[in-house]
Design a protein around this motif. Structure first.
Motif, PDB file in Angstrom:
ATOM      1  N   TYR A   1     -32.173 -36.443  24.375  1.00  0.00           N
ATOM      2  CA  TYR A   1     -31.667 -37.729  24.853  1.00  0.00           C
ATOM      3  C   TYR A   1     -32.394 -38.920  24.234  1.00  0.00           C
ATOM      4  CZ  TYR A   1     -28.905 -35.061  28.131  1.00  0.00           C
ATOM      5  OH  TYR A   1     -27.987 -34.193  28.670  1.00  0.00           O
TER       6      TYR A   1
ATOM      7  N   SER B   1     -34.927 -42.801  19.530  1.00  0.00           N
ATOM      8  CA  SER B   1     -33.807 -43.714  19.306  1.00  0.00           C
ATOM      9  C   SER B   1     -33.350 -44.461  20.549  1.00  0.00           C
ATOM     10  CB  SER B   1     -32.626 -42.931  18.725  1.00  0.00           C
ATOM     11  OG  SER B   1     -32.224 -41.893  19.625  1.00  0.00           O
ATOM     12  N   ASN B   2     -33.558 -43.881  21.737  1.00  0.00           N
ATOM     13  CA  ASN B   2     -33.118 -44.522  22.977  1.00  0.00           C
ATOM     14  C   ASN B   2     -34.227 -44.377  24.009  1.00  0.00           C
ATOM     15  OD1 ASN B   2     -31.659 -45.741  24.994  1.00  0.00           O
ATOM     16  ND2 ASN B   2     -30.060 -44.181  25.098  1.00  0.00           N
TER      17      ASN B   2
ATOM     18  N   GLN C   1     -32.855 -45.955  30.516  1.00  0.00           N
ATOM     19  CA  GLN C   1     -32.572 -46.122  29.098  1.00  0.00           C
ATOM     20  C   GLN C   1     -31.194 -46.730  28.946  1.00  0.00           C
ATOM     21  OE1 GLN C   1     -30.748 -41.672  28.113  1.00  0.00           O
ATOM     22  NE2 GLN C   1     -32.390 -42.442  26.865  1.00  0.00           N
ATOM     23  N   SER C   2     -30.878 -47.165  27.750  1.00  0.00           N
ATOM     24  CA  SER C   2     -29.564 -47.737  27.503  1.00  0.00           C
ATOM     25  C   SER C   2     -28.475 -46.697  27.730  1.00  0.00           C
ATOM     26  CB  SER C   2     -29.485 -48.255  26.066  1.00  0.00           C
ATOM     27  OG  SER C   2     -28.154 -48.622  25.739  1.00  0.00           O
TER      28      SER C   2
ATOM     29  N   SER D   1     -23.481 -46.764  23.496  1.00  0.00           N
ATOM     30  CA  SER D   1     -23.524 -46.029  22.233  1.00  0.00           C
ATOM     31  C   SER D   1     -24.367 -46.752  21.201  1.00  0.00           C
ATOM     32  CB  SER D   1     -22.098 -45.816  21.710  1.00  0.00           C
ATOM     33  OG  SER D   1     -21.429 -47.063  21.565  1.00  0.00           O
ATOM     34  N   THR D   2     -24.334 -48.078  21.212  1.00  0.00           N
ATOM     35  CA  THR D   2     -25.210 -48.884  20.363  1.00  0.00           C
ATOM     36  C   THR D   2     -26.334 -49.404  21.235  1.00  0.00           C
ATOM     37  OG1 THR D   2     -23.360 -49.541  18.949  1.00  0.00           O
ATOM     38  CG2 THR D   2     -25.374 -50.854  18.806  1.00  0.00           C
ATOM     39  N   VAL D   3     -27.561 -48.957  20.981  1.00  0.00           N
ATOM     40  CA  VAL D   3     -28.675 -49.191  21.892  1.00  0.00           C
ATOM     41  C   VAL D   3     -29.318 -50.543  21.646  1.00  0.00           C
ATOM     42  CG1 VAL D   3     -30.953 -48.364  22.582  1.00  0.00           C
ATOM     43  CG2 VAL D   3     -29.130 -46.729  22.072  1.00  0.00           C
ATOM     44  N   SER D   4     -29.569 -51.263  22.756  1.00  0.00           N
ATOM     45  CA  SER D   4     -30.289 -52.529  22.707  1.00  0.00           C
ATOM     46  C   SER D   4     -31.115 -52.663  23.975  1.00  0.00           C
ATOM     47  CB  SER D   4     -29.315 -53.710  22.600  1.00  0.00           C
ATOM     48  OG  SER D   4     -30.010 -54.938  22.767  1.00  0.00           O
TER      49      SER D   4
ATOM     50  N   ASP E   1     -29.594 -54.002  27.175  1.00  0.00           N
ATOM     51  CA  ASP E   1     -28.712 -53.164  28.003  1.00  0.00           C
ATOM     52  C   ASP E   1     -29.333 -52.897  29.360  1.00  0.00           C
ATOM     53  OD1 ASP E   1     -27.001 -53.045  25.826  1.00  0.00           O
ATOM     54  OD2 ASP E   1     -27.779 -51.112  25.126  1.00  0.00           O
TER      55      ASP E   1
ATOM     56  N   THR F   1     -26.931 -49.345  31.968  1.00  0.00           N
ATOM     57  CA  THR F   1     -28.200 -48.608  32.041  1.00  0.00           C
ATOM     58  C   THR F   1     -27.933 -47.197  32.548  1.00  0.00           C
ATOM     59  OG1 THR F   1     -29.459 -50.615  32.510  1.00  0.00           O
ATOM     60  CG2 THR F   1     -30.498 -48.529  33.097  1.00  0.00           C
TER      61      THR F   1
END
Length: 422
Positions: free
Chosen positions: A176, A181-182, A255-256, A259-262, A265, A272
């Motif tokens: 995950y 990445s996230n 976590q976000s 699909s596009t993590v920022s 979010d 979230t």
């Protein structure tokens, strides 16, 4: 807002419910496909007579083996690619000897256990029972124990309405993207970020630090007394103090969910995803408890008895959930006579449990205290070993609950016959 919503009781609602129950939860439905198996074997051998120790020394050895075969088809565990097997083996030795003309009885034992994903644990124990007078004993013990994370702690992979429950193993973190990445952020920092009122304040977010989980260990000290006073009063009392290291508790991160993590979010709960998994507490956690039981013979077969217990967990760091779920106080009070008149007897017990802050995987809250009464009348036929009983538990049918999500329990009433009872 209700346009297109199926109303309970309608044919469309029932059909949708039936369809949802037939779809695996991993595909958006509500069906678990859990076919998990547990295989186990154990054996114990008393070597005292074989070694000709007789009553001088008691020697007991034993061994145990278990295997969990997790097989939920990806609906409960992270086992979509095949069955996951967890093996656990262990063995123990116990020595028991009476000393100083039976004034002191000492028991010493040691146990070793190993599980697939964890190093082995050795747990020694020692107990001493002192016979201070006839029918009066004081006991002291020092015990060590361990707790491997459960199969769910290790491999659960379940999306619920409240969030995502995952195992603590590193591969679950990688799956995950929690360490890459996230990333996951602490729940306290996410709350502070939202309360700031400004999505630009992403500096308030603190990344959660994942630590590889170790088995939980405990060192426990106990003192107890059991004895008969005045020929009529039986007392049994104990107190313990336990220190847990690497206490296993649940922590939650965010976590976000996009699909596009920022990082922004995390400002809204709608973008979230909440993730829950177990970690070891960094500080020692303590447990303190005590209990007293008493029974007094009033004469002519009448006995009054009762007990009171208390257990409390302390020093658990904020943000961790222990699932300790033990009420601070609980007691029982009873009155009985097994042969009140020509084989007729009775037993009445009142039970009470304190308010209890209950922690569950999907909801937490305070369960109110409750009281219930159990009662029984018995009849023992003359010159036989047969007993008839009629009675009930919670005879007032006062419904109570011991956990959120568990059923409310009412009265249970029974008639029984026992044959060849001593």
């Amino acid at each position: 807002a209700d346009q297109g919503r199926f109303l309970p009781g309608t044919a469309a609602y029932e059909e949708a419910k039936k369809r949802g129950r037939a779809i695996p939860i991993s595909q958006g439905g509500a069906l678990f496909l859990d076919k998990t198996d547990l295989y186990s074997g154990e054996g114990q051998l008393n070597l005292s007579e074989a070694l000709e120790f007789n009553d001088k020394l008691e020697v007991i050895v034993g061994a145990q083996w278990k295997q969990w075969a997790l097989n939920s088809g990806g609906t409960l565990f992270d086992d979509a690619n095949g069955v996951i097997r967890i093996n656990e083996t262990g063995g123990y030795v116990q020595l028991r000897k009476k000393l100083f003309n039976e004034f002191l009885t000492v028991s010493v034992s040691g146990r070793y256990d190993k599980q697939t994903n964890f190093d082995g644990k050795f747990t020694p124990r020692v107990t001493g029972v002192f016979k201070v007078a006839k029918d009066n004993n004081i006991r002291l013990s020092y015990q060590t124990g361990y707790r491997f994370p459960t199969s769910q702690n290790q491999y659960i992979d379940l999306l619920t309405g409240a969030g995502l429950l995952i195992g603590h193993l590193p591969e679950q973190q990688a799956k995950y993207g929690l360490n890459g990445s996230n990333p996951g952020y602490t729940s306290a920092s996410v709350l502070a970020y939202r309360n700031s009122g400004n999505p630009a304040n992403v500096a308030l977010l603190q990344r959660a630090v994942y630590k590889e989980v170790k088995p939980e260990t405990v060192n426990s000290y106990e003192i107890g007394y059991k004895g008969v006073l005045g020929g009529r009063l039986l007392l049994d009392a104990y107190a313990y103090y336990s220190i847990y290291k690497d206490f296993i508790a649940t922590t939650g991160v965010a976590q976000s969910g996009m699909s596009t993590v920022s990082p922004t979010d995390l400002f809204s709960p709608f973008t979230t995803r909440n993730v829950s998994y177990v970690q070891n507490a960094s500080e020692d956690v303590k447990a303190i408890g005590w209990g007293i039981s008493a029974e007094y013979q009033l004469g002519k077969g009448y006995n009054v008895y009762g007990n009171v217990f208390s257990d409390k967990l302390t020093d658990l760091a904020p943000g961790f959930v222990s699932f300790f779920n033990a009420p601070k106080y609980r007691f029982n009070l009873g009155f009985r006579n097994d042969n009140m008149y020509k084989g007729v007897g009775f037993n009445v017990v009142m039970r009470w449990q304190d308010n209890n802050y209950y922690e569950g995987t999907f909801v937490s809250g305070t369960l109110p205290y409750f009281t219930w009464v159990d009662a029984q009348i018995s009849y023992r036929m003359p010159k036989t070993k047969s007993v008839f009983r009629i009675g009930g538990t919670n005879i007032g049918n006062s419904y109570y609950r011991t956990g959120f999500g568990s059923p409310a329990v009412g009265g249970l009433y029974y008639v029984s016959y026992g044959y060849n009872l001593f």
